[in-house]
Each structure stands twice: as structure tokens, then as C-alpha cells.
Design an enzyme around this catalytic site. Structure first.
Site, short mmCIF file in Angstrom:
data_model
loop_
_atom_site.label_atom_id
_atom_site.label_comp_id
_atom_site.label_asym_id
_atom_site.label_seq_id
_atom_site.Cartn_x
_atom_site.Cartn_y
_atom_site.Cartn_z
N GLU A 172 0.82 -1.22 0.00
CA GLU A 172 0.00 0.00 0.00
C GLU A 172 0.85 1.27 0.00
OE1 GLU A 172 -2.90 -0.21 3.17
OE2 GLU A 172 -4.01 -1.83 2.18
N GLU A 290 -5.63 -8.31 -0.36
CA GLU A 290 -6.37 -7.96 0.85
C GLU A 290 -7.83 -7.75 0.47
OE1 GLU A 290 -4.88 -5.02 3.60
OE2 GLU A 290 -2.79 -5.45 3.08
#
Length: 496
Positions: A172, A290
Site C-alpha cells: 500500500e 487484501e
């Protein structure tokens, strides 16, 4: 409410990869400590791993487990987690405001993965870490021997390589919350150089570069385009992440599959744009590493302590149903989504929940994940579907019933997954399997109930679970099936 589905054997989408049924363990909250690892627990093995958790992970048939992070990754030095435990440093984990004792590192986790019947999806730090650190970690884990890092692994008790074949290059990095966050151009350049060192160390590995942390990011999908322009020739996947939660509108929440579907389609389009731009013959695949339901509205404060109780969502029947819609969506994109990691696996927004010194139980979302993992392997087919619509506030008109269909690898069994999202109407489904010749329903379960807030616990571990449903006889390959209101359904048919 009416719905019809016609399944044709030749209408194939893709074979499913085992990695589509993967998960995630981060050094976060109680995922590791008192989750998978609790020395002194009644079920602990000789390494301190909880056998009760291992048994449930085996039951899920998890393909890969992403490790060690997550946000934790961007401030983590993997070298802190190797060697004698008494010599390992205790660190501040600034990502989650906790204390990291480094009692479990890559060696122990690789051992745990073997015991749990899964494989490791490694991750290297692109925050405070360097491309050289990434290459050193691959060498430590994968190189046979005769070099500094590989011989150190041997000295640490692992003569054979861990053979970790899939690696995430950071986590991320588009997020301002990330330690040493980078913009797309800077991350793309850094990831490219890390990828070169990693693949030069072991040319058999596959690499995942960071895509967007959410479809709601202001930089999406431009971030993904820029990163891919730097890394397209070296990367095998680009990651996407997405979490869902109920903001008070159940119909919107049950239609989360629609949002996930649009996110995947846009990400595919971005990959294919870069493919065209580069005149490449290579297809970029997605690693949806995710995905889950996560109630981020909840505020949690805690001091600097080891393994605090954070992100411990307790999932309801309603959560499990919305989760089932996402699971169906992933199957229906198996041609491009090759890796998908349920985040996470134990205690932290997870299907498995433990209590220190006590027992463990399966949360409601355990069951739809287990269903797709056990019965969703094979060839995903693209059925012809008509379904009554329902109108949602957030997404407008969406199908009230959605499906995924998977033909087993031996082509002797067809599995149909179905979610009825209507809270008020049963679905009368006409299922047409005439193309398969002689078929018979041999298995059917459903998850449903009048109390959508029902949850499992140590005291009531089976309050929400799959239950057997009546088998239906077909005539000339046609089956008329009634799906209960708000229900997750799994139906299996033998093919003669």
C-alpha cells in the site's frame, strides 16, 4: 422472485489457481501472538504453535499466506526476526503503535506454514527497506547454500531453502498512512530496482507490485498505470485491496459484490492499457491480496503493548452473506484474479478466533470461504443468468441473486454457488443443466436465518454455520430450486 441460470460446459472462463484461495497473517494485534503462536497453550506444539488453529487452517485449504505485512511491513527489518530468540531485538511497531518482540520471524513462519498445509507469500519492505534488503531476504529464504545469507539460514537451523515463490514488493505504498509513503513514480522506480535484484537472485519467483489500496483512493487508477509503466516487464501481478463494511443500509452492504466487480474491471482495464502502450504480449494478472469485511468506523486506542486486542471484528450472519457475494465475484474473475488473500486469518478481521489459554472457534465468514476453497477448484464456467433486480441506494439496480459455477477438475461434479440478497423474498430458480447430459443433485447446504445479527462465540460456536438443505430432483437436466431469503447456497451435481 424469479431467477434462471443455464450452464453450458463449453462456456469456460478459466481454471482456478490454488492461490485464489489464500489468506494473510500480519504482525498486528493478536494474529501472531496468542493467534497462531502461544507457547504454554494446551494445544501448543514443540515450537509454540497452536494445533487447534493449525487444524482449522488445514480445513480451509489455504493456498498461500501473505507474511509479514501489511502496514507493519513498511517499518520492519526482517533480520530482526532470525537467529537465537534471546538475541533478537524488541522494537516499536510504529505502524500499529505496539511492541514487536520478534519471537516469530520468517524461519518460524515457514515452519508453521508447512504444518498448516500452506505456502508462504513473502513480502519485502519498500518503506524503510531498500532493494538490497529485498534481495538479501530472497537469498536467505531461497538460495541453496554457499553464500553469506543462505549459510546463515542453515546456521539458524534450516538446511533446506524455504522456497518462497511469490513475493510482494511492499504494501500500500500509495497510502499516506504508510511508513515512508512514496508517490507512484518514486515507488515504481524503487520497485523496479528491487524486482531486478530479487529475480536475479532467484529467477523462478513471481512478483507482485503495489497497486491501489482501495478504489476510493484519489490516485486510483492513475497510480496503478504509472507503477505498471515502470514495472510491467518484471512484475507478474499488481495488487489491489478492498474492504467493505455496513454503514447502516443492509441492501447496500449485501450488494458490496457490485463495487468489488467494478473495481476489478477497472483494474483489468488499466493493466490492459499499459499492455497496449508497451506493445507487450504479456498479460498482467491481479493479486487481490487484501479483501474482507472490516469495520473501520470503530476507533481503537491502546498503549504501547505486545499483541493488543485491535481489529477484532466479530462477524454476523449478515457479514457472512455479504462476504459470500465477494467470494462469488472473485470466482467470476478467475481469468485475471490469480491470487486473492482473505485478510486476515486469525483474530484480526479473521475467520478464526482464539482466546489466550482457552479455545478457538470459526467465525461466520469461515464457512463461505471454506466453501469456495474446497468446492471452487476446477474450471469456472460463465452461465447465462437472468434475475429479478433490486434497487440499492448506493449502486442503483443490481441483481437480487448472483451465481458462480465451477466444474471439478475430473469433470464429474458441477458446483453452483448462489447468494440471494433479498431480505423479503425467496428466489424461485430454474437451473438448466441439459448440456451436461445426466445430472443429479448430490449435495446442498445453505447459510441463512431470521437473526442477521447472530454471531458465533466460544459458548455458541455453531450459531452461524452451513446446514444441510433438501436435495431437489431434476427432470431432463432442469432443476427448480427455492432459495431462502438472504441465503448463501452451495449445490453440487454429479455428471454421468
Amino acid at each position: 422472485m424469479k431467477s434462471s441460470i443455464t450452464v453450458v460446459k463449453d462456456f469456460t472462463l478459466s481454471k482456478t489457481d490454488d492461490t485464489l484461495f489464500s489468506s494473510f497473517i500480519e504482525h498486528l494485534g493478536r494474529a501472531v501472538y496468542t493467534g497462531i503462536y502461544e507457547p504454554g497453550h494446551p494445544t501448543a506444539d514443540e515450537q509454540g504453535f497452536r494445533r487447534d488453529v493449525i487444524d482449522m487452517v488445514k480445513d480451509l485449504r489455504v493456498g498461500l499466506v501473505r507474511y509479514p505485512g501489511g502496514n507493519f511491513l513498511s517499518g520492519y527489518n526482517w533480520k530482526d526476526g532470525i537467529g537465537p530468540r534471546e538475541n533478537r531485538p524488541v522494537r516499536l511497531d510504529r505502524a500499529w503503535h505496539t511492541i514487536e518482540p520478534n519471537e516469530v520471524g520468517i524461519d518460524e513462519f515457514a515452519d508453521w506454514a508447512k504444518k498448516a498445509g500452506t505456502s508462504v507469500m513473502g513480502a519485502v519492505n519498500m518503506g524503510t527497506g531498500t532493494p538490497q534488503d529485498a534481495g538479501d531476504m530472497v537469498e536467505y529464504c531461497n538460495f541453496p547454500g554457499g553464500t553469506y545469507w543462505s549459510d546463515l539460514r542453515k546456521a539458524n537451523g534450516h538446511a533446506e531453502p524455504h522456497a518462497i515463490k511469490t513475493w510482494c514488493i511492499g504494501n500500500e505504498m500509495d497510502g499516506p498512512w504508510q511508513i515512508c509513503h512514496l508517490d507512484a513514480d518514486d515507488y515504481g522506480k524503487k520497485a523496479r530496482e528491487a524486482a531486478k535484484i530479487m529475480k536475479w537472485t532467484d529467477d523462478s519467483i513471481k512478483l507482485v507490485v503495489c497497486g491501489s489500496a482501495s478504489s476510493g483512493m484519489p490516485t486510483y487508477p492513475e497510480w496503478d498505470r504509472v507503477v505498471l509503466e515502470h514495472t510491467y516487464d518484471l512484475a507478474d501481478y499488481i495488487s489491489i485491496h478492498r474492504y467493505f463494511e455496513n454503514y447502516g443500509n443492509d441492501d447496500d452492504f449485501l450488494a458490496s459484490f457490485y463495487d468489488m466487480d467494478e473495481f476489478i474491471k477497472t483494474s483489468i482495464a488499466t493493466c490492459d492499457y499499459v499492455k497496449a502502450l508497451k506493445r507487450s504480449k504479456k498479460t498482467m494478472y491481479l493479486s487481490f491480496d487484501e479483501w474482507n469485511i472490516w469495520y473501520q468506523q470503530k476507533k481503537e486506542e491502546h498503549p504501547w503493548v505486545k499483541a493488543p486486542r485491535i481489529l477484532e471484528d466479530h462477524y454476523s450472519l449478515l457479514d457472512a452473506l455479504a462476504f459470500g457475494g465477494m467470494a462469488i465475484t472473485l470466482l467470476n474473475h478467475a481469468d485475471r484474479v490469480k491470487v486473492a488473500c482473505l485478510a486476515q486469518l486469525v483474530n484480526v478481521i479473521a475467520p478464526i478466533f482464539t482466546e489466550p489459554g482457552k479455545g478457538s472457534y470459526r467465525q461466520s465468514i469461515y464457512w463461505p470461504f471454506r466453501d469456495i476453497s474446497v468446492y471452487g477448484r476446477g474450471t469456472v464456467l460463465t452461465p447465462v443468468v437472468t434475475s429479478d433486480k433490486k434497487v440499492t441506494e448506493k449502486y442503483g439496480e443490481v441483481p437480487a441473486v448472483i451465481y458462480a459455477t465451477v466444474l471439478s477438475e475430473d469433470e464429474k461434479t458441477l458446483t453452483v454457488f448462489a447468494l440471494n440478497t433479498s431480505k423479503t423474498e425467496k428466489a424461485n430458480v430454474n437451473l438448466n443443466l441439459m448440456n451436461f447430459g445426466s445430472t443429479k443433485m448430490i449435495f446442498r447446504t445453505e447459510m441463512t436465518g431470521s437473526d442477521l445479527s447472530a454471531r458465533n462465540s466460544l459458548e455458541t460456536p455453531d450459531a452461524v454455520c452451513n446446514k444441510d438443505a433438501p436435495l431437489v430432483s431434476g427432470e431432463n437436466g432442469n432443476f427448480n430450486i427455492t432459495l431462502n431469503e438472504v441465503s448463501w447456497n452451495v449445490m453440487r451435481f454429479s455428471i454421468e
